[in-house]
Design a protein around this motif. Structure first.
Motif, PDB file in Angstrom:
ATOM      1  N   ARG A  44       0.675  -1.147   0.084  1.00  0.00           N
ATOM      2  CA  ARG A  44      -0.061  -0.077  -0.153  1.00  0.00           C
ATOM      3  C   ARG A  44       0.927   1.217   0.135  1.00  0.00           C
ATOM      4  N   LEU A  45       1.973   1.167   0.352  1.00  0.00           N
ATOM      5  CA  LEU A  45       2.909   2.350   0.278  1.00  0.00           C
ATOM      6  C   LEU A  45       3.406   2.676  -1.117  1.00  0.00           C
ATOM      7  N   GLN A  46       3.492   1.877  -2.118  1.00  0.00           N
ATOM      8  CA  GLN A  46       4.024   1.599  -3.248  1.00  0.00           C
ATOM      9  C   GLN A  46       2.911   1.897  -4.256  1.00  0.00           C
ATOM     10  N   ARG A  47       2.736   3.257  -4.638  1.00  0.00           N
ATOM     11  CA  ARG A  47       1.553   3.365  -5.526  1.00  0.00           C
ATOM     12  C   ARG A  47       1.839   3.462  -6.866  1.00  0.00           C
ATOM     13  N   HIS A  48       3.081   3.599  -7.386  1.00  0.00           N
ATOM     14  CA  HIS A  48       3.397   3.714  -8.599  1.00  0.00           C
ATOM     15  C   HIS A  48       2.638   4.869  -9.502  1.00  0.00           C
ATOM     16  N   LEU A  49       2.602   5.906  -8.780  1.00  0.00           N
ATOM     17  CA  LEU A  49       1.728   7.069  -9.345  1.00  0.00           C
ATOM     18  C   LEU A  49       2.343   7.485 -10.673  1.00  0.00           C
ATOM     19  N   PRO A  50       1.547   7.970 -11.483  1.00  0.00           N
ATOM     20  CA  PRO A  50       2.103   8.537 -12.622  1.00  0.00           C
ATOM     21  C   PRO A  50       2.776   9.858 -12.483  1.00  0.00           C
ATOM     22  N   LEU A  51       3.466  10.033 -13.212  1.00  0.00           N
ATOM     23  CA  LEU A  51       4.583  11.150 -12.873  1.00  0.00           C
ATOM     24  C   LEU A  51       3.959  12.688 -12.744  1.00  0.00           C
ATOM     25  N   PHE A  52       2.833  12.866 -13.570  1.00  0.00           N
ATOM     26  CA  PHE A  52       2.307  14.304 -13.232  1.00  0.00           C
ATOM     27  C   PHE A  52       0.917  13.903 -12.759  1.00  0.00           C
ATOM     28  N   GLU A  53       0.971  13.165 -11.849  1.00  0.00           N
ATOM     29  CA  GLU A  53      -0.310  12.832 -10.804  1.00  0.00           C
ATOM     30  C   GLU A  53      -0.956  14.181 -10.265  1.00  0.00           C
ATOM     31  N   GLY A  54       0.201  15.027  -9.854  1.00  0.00           N
ATOM     32  CA  GLY A  54      -0.186  16.182  -9.211  1.00  0.00           C
ATOM     33  C   GLY A  54      -1.240  17.191 -10.107  1.00  0.00           C
ATOM     34  N   LEU A  55      -1.230  16.961 -11.265  1.00  0.00           N
ATOM     35  CA  LEU A  55      -2.470  17.741 -12.248  1.00  0.00           C
ATOM     36  C   LEU A  55      -3.731  17.162 -11.892  1.00  0.00           C
ATOM     37  N   ARG A  56      -3.984  15.775 -11.349  1.00  0.00           N
ATOM     38  CA  ARG A  56      -5.159  15.207 -10.967  1.00  0.00           C
ATOM     39  C   ARG A  56      -5.460  16.053  -9.598  1.00  0.00           C
ATOM     40  N   TRP A  57      -4.727  16.172  -8.962  1.00  0.00           N
ATOM     41  CA  TRP A  57      -4.590  16.634  -7.405  1.00  0.00           C
ATOM     42  C   TRP A  57      -5.155  18.251  -7.661  1.00  0.00           C
ATOM     43  N   LEU A  58      -4.304  18.965  -8.328  1.00  0.00           N
ATOM     44  CA  LEU A  58      -4.983  20.095  -8.687  1.00  0.00           C
ATOM     45  C   LEU A  58      -6.348  20.511  -8.987  1.00  0.00           C
ATOM     46  N   ALA A  59      -6.747  19.554 -10.265  1.00  0.00           N
ATOM     47  CA  ALA A  59      -8.009  19.520 -10.560  1.00  0.00           C
ATOM     48  C   ALA A  59      -9.107  19.305  -9.553  1.00  0.00           C
ATOM     49  N   ALA A  60      -8.733  18.272  -8.652  1.00  0.00           N
ATOM     50  CA  ALA A  60      -9.557  18.109  -7.504  1.00  0.00           C
ATOM     51  C   ALA A  60      -9.698  19.128  -6.615  1.00  0.00           C
ATOM     52  N   GLY A  61      -8.438  19.708  -6.350  1.00  0.00           N
ATOM     53  CA  GLY A  61      -8.458  21.162  -5.452  1.00  0.00           C
ATOM     54  C   GLY A  61      -9.182  22.180  -6.159  1.00  0.00           C
ATOM     55  N   TRP A  62      -9.046  22.533  -7.350  1.00  0.00           N
ATOM     56  CA  TRP A  62      -9.909  23.384  -8.005  1.00  0.00           C
ATOM     57  C   TRP A  62     -11.508  23.170  -7.759  1.00  0.00           C
ATOM     58  N   ARG A  63     -11.724  21.974  -7.964  1.00  0.00           N
ATOM     59  CA  ARG A  63     -13.380  21.703  -7.707  1.00  0.00           C
ATOM     60  C   ARG A  63     -13.804  21.985  -6.295  1.00  0.00           C
ATOM     61  N   ASP A  64     -12.926  21.571  -5.336  1.00  0.00           N
ATOM     62  CA  ASP A  64     -13.115  22.035  -3.907  1.00  0.00           C
ATOM     63  C   ASP A  64     -13.334  23.613  -3.484  1.00  0.00           C
ATOM     64  N   PHE A  65     -12.637  24.172  -4.450  1.00  0.00           N
ATOM     65  CA  PHE A  65     -12.279  25.441  -4.248  1.00  0.00           C
ATOM     66  C   PHE A  65     -13.858  26.271  -4.773  1.00  0.00           C
ATOM     67  N   TRP A  66     -14.141  25.812  -5.734  1.00  0.00           N
ATOM     68  CA  TRP A  66     -15.446  26.440  -6.296  1.00  0.00           C
ATOM     69  C   TRP A  66     -16.643  25.773  -5.713  1.00  0.00           C
ATOM     70  N   THR A  67     -16.561  24.646  -4.898  1.00  0.00           N
ATOM     71  CA  THR A  67     -17.505  24.281  -4.049  1.00  0.00           C
ATOM     72  C   THR A  67     -17.783  25.406  -2.887  1.00  0.00           C
ATOM     73  N   ARG A  68     -18.646  26.232  -3.106  1.00  0.00           N
ATOM     74  CA  ARG A  68     -18.908  27.010  -1.907  1.00  0.00           C
ATOM     75  C   ARG A  68     -17.665  28.105  -1.720  1.00  0.00           C
ATOM     76  N   PRO A  69     -17.274  28.747  -2.981  1.00  0.00           N
ATOM     77  CA  PRO A  69     -16.066  29.420  -2.746  1.00  0.00           C
ATOM     78  C   PRO A  69     -15.740  30.484  -1.855  1.00  0.00           C
ATOM     79  N   GLY A  70     -16.941  31.080  -1.192  1.00  0.00           N
ATOM     80  CA  GLY A  70     -16.539  32.224  -0.277  1.00  0.00           C
ATOM     81  C   GLY A  70     -15.549  31.957   0.726  1.00  0.00           C
ATOM     82  N   PRO A  71     -15.669  30.761   1.386  1.00  0.00           N
ATOM     83  CA  PRO A  71     -14.719  30.513   2.632  1.00  0.00           C
ATOM     84  C   PRO A  71     -13.417  30.414   2.098  1.00  0.00           C
ATOM     85  N   SER A  72     -13.069  29.604   1.150  1.00  0.00           N
ATOM     86  CA  SER A  72     -11.832  29.474   0.270  1.00  0.00           C
ATOM     87  C   SER A  72     -11.284  31.012   0.081  1.00  0.00           C
TER      88      SER A  72
END
Length: 272
Positions: free
Chosen positions: A24-52
């Motif tokens: 479980r510690l060896q995820r073998h993530l894609p090199l640019f998996e961070g782009l997925r994290w940014l996309a998910a973070g962007w969705r959270d940002f625009w879910t009730r954006p006022g507090p963010s």
């Protein structure tokens, strides 16, 4: 398995710096998996954006006040090291953003008040981690001042207008840039490794600070290339904040905070 026991499986199942017994510690993530994290973070940002946005504005005002204080009291010589050191303590400052992302995933409301009054599962351990990160930032500031003294002696700082010419127009300046970049890179790599997953983990689980930081370092090592790419993305976005006079922090800081929570969930979340 109890809740407390789950908090410790990450370290107890590891052996050696480069190998693990638990797949479980060896995820073998894609090199640019961070782009997925940014996309998910962007969705959270625009879910009730006022507090963010309010959270990002508070961080911007705090940063602007800090920069003004340094300039007003003649401490502008530590401005650049302090900007770099900000990235060391940023994971702690983003605790409220992790809380909002966690609330969204659980289908709960997360207003601004709940974001600034976070109740971590690890209790006061998260504040101990914040203290350690602050001490690391102060150590980096002191190292930067000593580095300047080693290359230029005990001379007055030329000011923000003159320092660029000194650094880029003299042999000593270039030498200091090379050495300073190497030393600063070591500080940054260490701080990134111990903090990127530690603070979200302390928010999410009952685990002590040192275990969380050790686990964070282990997870970064086991996913080294994707995490290096993620660190580069964070650095570029922080550079945008600096270029815009820190105004970009109003949006970019919340985006990175939400994205970091998704990075933690993707890499360090226990299964089963």
């Amino acid at each position: 398995m109890g809740e407390t026991d789950k908090s410790y499986w990450l370290l107890s199942e590891t052996s050696g710096i480069g190998e693990t017994r638990d797949p479980r510690l060896q995820r073998h993530l894609p090199l640019f998996e961070g782009l997925r994290w940014l996309a998910a973070g962007w969705r959270d940002f625009w879910t009730r954006p006022g507090p963010s946005l309010a959270y990002g504005l508070c961080v911007f005002l705090l940063s602007a006040a800090f920069v003004w204080t340094l300039a007003a009291f003649g401490r502008d010589y530590i401005l650049f090291p302090s900007l770099a050191g900000f990235m060391i303590v940023a994971p702690f400052l983003a605790s409220g953003l992790y809380e909002k992302s966690r609330a969204i995933a659980e289908g709960r409301e997360a207003g601004f008040r709940s974001m600034i009054r976070v109740h971590p599962s690890a209790g006061a351990q998260v504040f101990f981690t914040g203290l350690l990160l602050c001490l690391l930032m102060l150590l980096w500031n002191r190292a930067a001042v000593l580095l300047w003294a080693l290359f230029f002696g005990v001379t007055a700082f030329p000011g923000l207008d003159g320092v660029v010419g000194v650094l880029f127009g003299t042999p000593y300046g270039w030498a200091m840039l090379l050495v300073g970049t190497a030393i600063g890179g070591l500080f940054a790599a260490f701080a990134f490794a111990i903090s990127v997953f530690a603070v979200p983990m302390l928010l999410d689980r009952r685990v002590d600070a040192l275990t969380a930081m050790g686990t964070s370092m282990k997870l970064v090592w086991n996913n080294l290339l994707p995490m290096v790419a993620w660190g580069a993305m964070v650095l570029v976005l922080f550079g945008v904040c600096v270029v815009t006079g820190l105004i970009g922090m109003i949006v970019i800081f919340p985006l990175l905070g939400h994205a970091t929570w998704h990075a933690y969930r993707a890499v360090a979340q226990a299964e089963g």
